[in-house]
Design an enzyme around this catalytic site. Sequence first.
Site, PDB file in Angstrom:
ATOM      1  N   ARG A 107     -22.688  -2.308   0.678  1.00 51.97           N
ATOM      2  CA  ARG A 107     -23.768  -1.741  -0.087  1.00 51.97           C
ATOM      3  C   ARG A 107     -23.166  -1.899  -1.683  1.00 51.97           C
ATOM      4  O   ARG A 107     -23.406  -1.268  -2.578  1.00 51.97           O
ATOM      5  CB  ARG A 107     -23.442  -0.103   0.012  1.00 51.97           C
ATOM      6  CG  ARG A 107     -23.914   0.250   1.250  1.00 51.97           C
ATOM      7  CD  ARG A 107     -25.511  -0.329   1.566  1.00 51.97           C
ATOM      8  NE  ARG A 107     -26.050   0.201   2.931  1.00 51.97           N
ATOM      9  CZ  ARG A 107     -25.766  -0.559   4.084  1.00 51.97           C
ATOM     10  NH1 ARG A 107     -25.322  -1.843   3.866  1.00 51.97           N
ATOM     11  NH2 ARG A 107     -26.071  -0.165   5.099  1.00 51.97           N
ATOM     12  N   SER A 144     -31.373   6.795   3.153  1.00 46.67           N
ATOM     13  CA  SER A 144     -29.924   7.282   3.316  1.00 46.67           C
ATOM     14  C   SER A 144     -29.389   7.395   1.930  1.00 46.67           C
ATOM     15  O   SER A 144     -29.258   6.652   1.039  1.00 46.67           O
ATOM     16  CB  SER A 144     -29.209   5.993   3.860  1.00 46.67           C
ATOM     17  OG  SER A 144     -29.905   5.874   5.370  1.00 46.67           O
ATOM     18  N   GLU A 201     -25.071   6.726  -1.997  1.00 42.73           N
ATOM     19  CA  GLU A 201     -25.611   5.031  -1.930  1.00 42.73           C
ATOM     20  C   GLU A 201     -26.763   4.860  -2.924  1.00 42.73           C
ATOM     21  O   GLU A 201     -26.846   3.882  -3.551  1.00 42.73           O
ATOM     22  CB  GLU A 201     -26.076   5.051  -0.539  1.00 42.73           C
ATOM     23  CG  GLU A 201     -26.508   3.533  -0.325  1.00 42.73           C
ATOM     24  CD  GLU A 201     -26.971   3.315   1.097  1.00 42.73           C
ATOM     25  OE1 GLU A 201     -28.237   2.903   1.429  1.00 42.73           O
ATOM     26  OE2 GLU A 201     -26.259   3.644   2.092  1.00 42.73           O
TER      27      GLU A 201
END
Length: 336
Positions: free
Chosen positions: A153, A223, A319
Site C-alpha cells: 500500500r 478498507s 490506509e
Amino acid sequence: MHALQSLHTFALPSHCQKLVVVEAPEQLKEIDFEPPFFILGEGSNCVFLEDFQGSVLQIANRGIEITETELHYHVRVAAGENWHQLVIKLLNMGIGGLENLALIPGTVGAAPVQNIGAYGVELADVFDSLTGFDIAKADFVQLSKAQCQFGYRDSVFKGPLQGQFVITEVTLKLPKQWQPILAYGPLKALQGQSVNPLSVAERVMRIRRSKLPDPTVCANAGSFFKNPVVEAQWVDTLREQYPDMPMYPVTKGKVKLAAGWLIERAGLKDHRIGGIRVYDKQALVLVNDQQGNGAELLAMIEYIQQSVWDKFTVALMPEVRLIAAQGEHSAGGLHG
C-alpha cells in the site's frame, strides 16, 4: 468555495477554495501548483476532514489502448478511467490478470499511488510503467516500475514524489499465459476447480459485496486500515493466546495480520462515535452513516488504534488518506 462532500465517498461536509477538472493532460502545463493543492480521482481512498484551503485537481481524462506482443498484452490507460470498469472491459475481451482486483473503487491513476491490492495480487504484479506531469520540471515524464518504489500500500508517490507528480497514464503488462492466483483467504475454495478469469472475478466481487457497503448507499472509504506487518516472534506469542488469528508470512521474520480481525476481536464492531461507525459486517470498514464530521472520525481512528494496541500490542495505520486544511494529515499508530 466548492463543495467536496459529493467528491469523496466518505462524504464529510467540506469545501475547497478552487476545483479544477483535468480532462486533458496538457491542461497541467497551465495550472499554478501553488500549495496547498490535492490531486483527486474518484475520492474513494481519501477523506477531507475539514475545509481544504487550496485547489483540488480532479483527474478525469479517458482512453484505453491495447497492444500485443507474443507473450503479453500491454494496456495503456488514462488516469481518469474507472479501475473496476477497466477490469471488466478486459475480462470481457478475454484478457485476464486483474480479476483478483475486481471491484476496487477509484481511478486507474490512483492505483499506483496506493499500490492497490487484494486477494494475493498487487498492482505492482501487473504494472509496466506510467506517465505523469513532474511539477518541478513542468513536463511529462515516464517512470518504470523500479522508479515507482512499490511497497505494501505504498509507492514513491506517498514519499519523495508526494505533491510533486501528477499521474496521467498507466501501462499494465498482462501475460497471455493466464495463471489463477487462489492462495489467499476465501479464494482457496476454488483451488482444484476449473476456473477462468471471469469466474475468479465473479467470486471476488461476491466476497467484496458481502463485506463492503456500497458507498452510494452508505458513505465509506472501503478498507480503512492497513493490515499490519509485525515481527514473527511477536506473532508466535499472540498465536498462543489466539490460535485462530489469521496471519500471512511476508518475508523472513515478518508476518502480516488481518486488521479487520484485530478490530473485531477488540470488541469494536458496530462501535459508534457521533456519526461515524465501525461497519457491522466488516470491522475493517468505517462508515459515515449519520452526518459525521472530521473530528468524530479522528476520534474513532484514535480509539481503534488505542484499543488494538492495548489488546494485542499491534499498531494500526490508516490506509485511507486523511486530508486536513493544508494537506495530508498523519494519524500515527499509538504505542502505549
